[in-house]
Design an enzyme around this catalytic site. Sequence first.
Site, mmCIF file in Angstrom:
data_model
loop_
_atom_site.group_PDB
_atom_site.id
_atom_site.type_symbol
_atom_site.label_atom_id
_atom_site.label_comp_id
_atom_site.label_asym_id
_atom_site.label_seq_id
_atom_site.Cartn_x
_atom_site.Cartn_y
_atom_site.Cartn_z
ATOM 1 N N CYS A 1 110.953 104.229 10.855
ATOM 2 C CA CYS A 1 111.928 103.210 10.453
ATOM 3 C C CYS A 1 113.018 103.870 9.611
ATOM 4 O O CYS A 1 112.960 103.873 8.378
ATOM 5 C CB CYS A 1 111.245 102.086 9.675
ATOM 6 S SG CYS A 1 112.344 100.692 9.315
ATOM 7 N N THR B 1 107.021 75.319 6.504
ATOM 8 C CA THR B 1 107.325 74.479 7.664
ATOM 9 C C THR B 1 108.456 73.526 7.317
ATOM 10 O O THR B 1 108.621 73.135 6.154
ATOM 11 C CB THR B 1 106.095 73.681 8.132
ATOM 12 O OG1 THR B 1 106.440 72.931 9.305
ATOM 13 C CG2 THR B 1 105.609 72.727 7.045
ATOM 14 N N TYR B 2 109.230 73.218 8.330
ATOM 15 C CA TYR B 2 110.280 72.196 8.203
ATOM 16 C C TYR B 2 109.954 71.029 9.128
ATOM 17 O O TYR B 2 110.781 70.172 9.364
ATOM 18 C CB TYR B 2 111.640 72.810 8.567
ATOM 19 C CG TYR B 2 111.959 74.070 7.783
ATOM 20 C CD1 TYR B 2 112.509 73.998 6.498
ATOM 21 C CD2 TYR B 2 111.666 75.327 8.299
ATOM 22 C CE1 TYR B 2 112.772 75.151 5.771
ATOM 23 C CE2 TYR B 2 111.926 76.482 7.576
ATOM 24 C CZ TYR B 2 112.478 76.393 6.315
ATOM 25 O OH TYR B 2 112.732 77.534 5.584
ATOM 26 N N ASN B 3 108.696 71.062 9.660
ATOM 27 C CA ASN B 3 108.220 70.030 10.597
ATOM 28 C C ASN B 3 109.148 69.881 11.793
ATOM 29 O O ASN B 3 109.409 68.775 12.263
ATOM 30 C CB ASN B 3 108.038 68.687 9.874
ATOM 31 C CG ASN B 3 107.011 68.780 8.754
ATOM 32 O OD1 ASN B 3 107.349 68.648 7.572
ATOM 33 N ND2 ASN B 3 105.773 69.031 9.119
ATOM 34 N N THR C 1 103.186 71.685 12.615
ATOM 35 C CA THR C 1 103.102 73.026 13.226
ATOM 36 C C THR C 1 101.927 73.849 12.695
ATOM 37 O O THR C 1 101.828 75.039 13.000
ATOM 38 C CB THR C 1 104.408 73.799 12.964
ATOM 39 O OG1 THR C 1 104.579 73.972 11.541
ATOM 40 C CG2 THR C 1 105.605 73.063 13.536
ATOM 41 N N GLU D 1 113.666 80.095 13.610
ATOM 42 C CA GLU D 1 112.240 79.946 13.882
ATOM 43 C C GLU D 1 111.621 81.287 14.288
ATOM 44 O O GLU D 1 110.468 81.573 13.955
ATOM 45 C CB GLU D 1 112.037 78.895 14.975
ATOM 46 C CG GLU D 1 112.396 77.488 14.482
ATOM 47 C CD GLU D 1 112.452 76.444 15.594
ATOM 48 O OE1 GLU D 1 111.825 75.378 15.428
ATOM 49 O OE2 GLU D 1 113.128 76.689 16.608
#
Length: 541
Positions: free
Chosen positions: A181, A435-437, A447, A512
């Site tokens: 890297c 999560t943001y549902n 989720t 996401e």
Amino acid sequence: MMAESEETLTWEGLCSRDLQTRELAMKNIEEMLQSSMSLNGAMNEVATPGPSELNQMLARLLMLSKRCPYPEVRAKSLEILNKVQELGIRIPRPVGQGPSRYIPEEEILQVGTEDANMHTVFTDAFADMGRLDNITLVMVFHPQYLESFLKTQHYLLQMDGPLPACYQHYIGIMAAARHQCSYLVNLHVNDFIQSGGDQKWLNGLENAPLKLRNLGELNKLLAHRPWLITKEHIEQLLKTGEHSWSLAELIHAVVLLAHYHSLASFTFGCGISPEIHSNGGHTFRPPSISNYCICDIRNGNHGGNESRQTAGSLSSDSSCEVEVLMEKMKQLQECRDEEEASQEEMATRFEKEKTESMLTFATEDEDPPPVKEVSKHFEDTSYGYKDFSRRGMHVPTFRVQDFSWEDHGYSLVNRLYPDVGQLLDEKFHIAYNLTYNTMAMHNDVDTSTLRRAIWNYVHCMFGIRYDDYDYGEINQLLDRSFKVYIKNVVCSPEKTTKRMYDGFWRQFRHSEKVHVNLLLMEARMQAELLYALRAITWYMT
């Protein structure tokens, strides 16, 4: 020219929260630049690309004009670059299209458009490291996680700990180099020098102190095959006379190694671009001599456009991908409520998934040749990831019920390196529970089933089993293209490609997919720590 120490203070002054200090620093930088141009004989001729002091200063000004969180510094940097260009001197321009090669720049938060809370995060990060790096600008999709990540990294690298600063950055170089890297290696080479490290060490690992060289075997195993770490490896480090490590030092080193191995996964998984002021991040060659101007910097016209997949350019076979996945999640939740498989059946499903994970390979499986500038920082360059049950070799399953982060690892780290256990625990929990549902265009979605499948699949590839998890869920929720991506990012991140990134979850947002990479990074880091901390515990008992 100013003395080197004064020059360093000049650049560091830009990180100050005091406006007058920043203004004075910019004034001094402008004077340094004028002096440098005179000494380089560049006042009446076009500057050519190269590692000269002048070009390095111009590249750093370019970075400040784009990435400094203070608006007056960005404006002043542009003004100075403009003046330099008016003298007939070529100025640098960015090479890439933003912080990521995979994510369109317009979808990433632009410096200068952040809200007050994020501005504070940006200024803190800039003050810590003297830059606002591309990793931060991609992680900003998830501010809650970013704050936790930066707080942990600040503690590991900036606060007084068991290891001196130059050791910390050198260990970061060693860890990142194991995955070739160059992005992280280059960052920490600069930080190592700034922290007073001996530049001879950068000529190759054989020039570093024996104490650091002795860490090479643990670095190798932790990065590629952590299940092979034994208490004997720990004993060799703790009982080597004058070059031995203390337990506190070793914990600090192990956390740093795991941190940078997993951060390499995030770097490759998100296609992080070179920093603007680093090699590969800028060029002095304009698209054409006649039309190059400072507006290219200001407007982000960087040339070299690469075809990109956006939310609107979806293939027809992915149109119902999200709905199918959501239906599977719903069915699994309903079945879980109705009946529970026996422990024997759960164990069988784990072994089946573990075996199948060994057969998951990318089609483009060529090993990238080691880059000399990176490979010199580690030994045994041919050593890499191998599945743990190849050629009849059997590695016992690591049962989380016998040694877990929550019940064992957390307390061990916190005892030997106070507060780090708490910081790591918070970071793990934020990544796992974040999560943001939402899923693509759908709202109000639970989720948790999907997030747990991703986390447990990573641990499954490391031979780590949760007795209370039904591994049959993984095959139902994670398709082959997603598994290929996960395995490459976690086990051989240097092999990750844009095709792999584009090939999974084609209807999902880039934010996401970044969230997926946070899960992969943290699950990998926890897996490495579990094996290392278990070996340390065995040694201590």
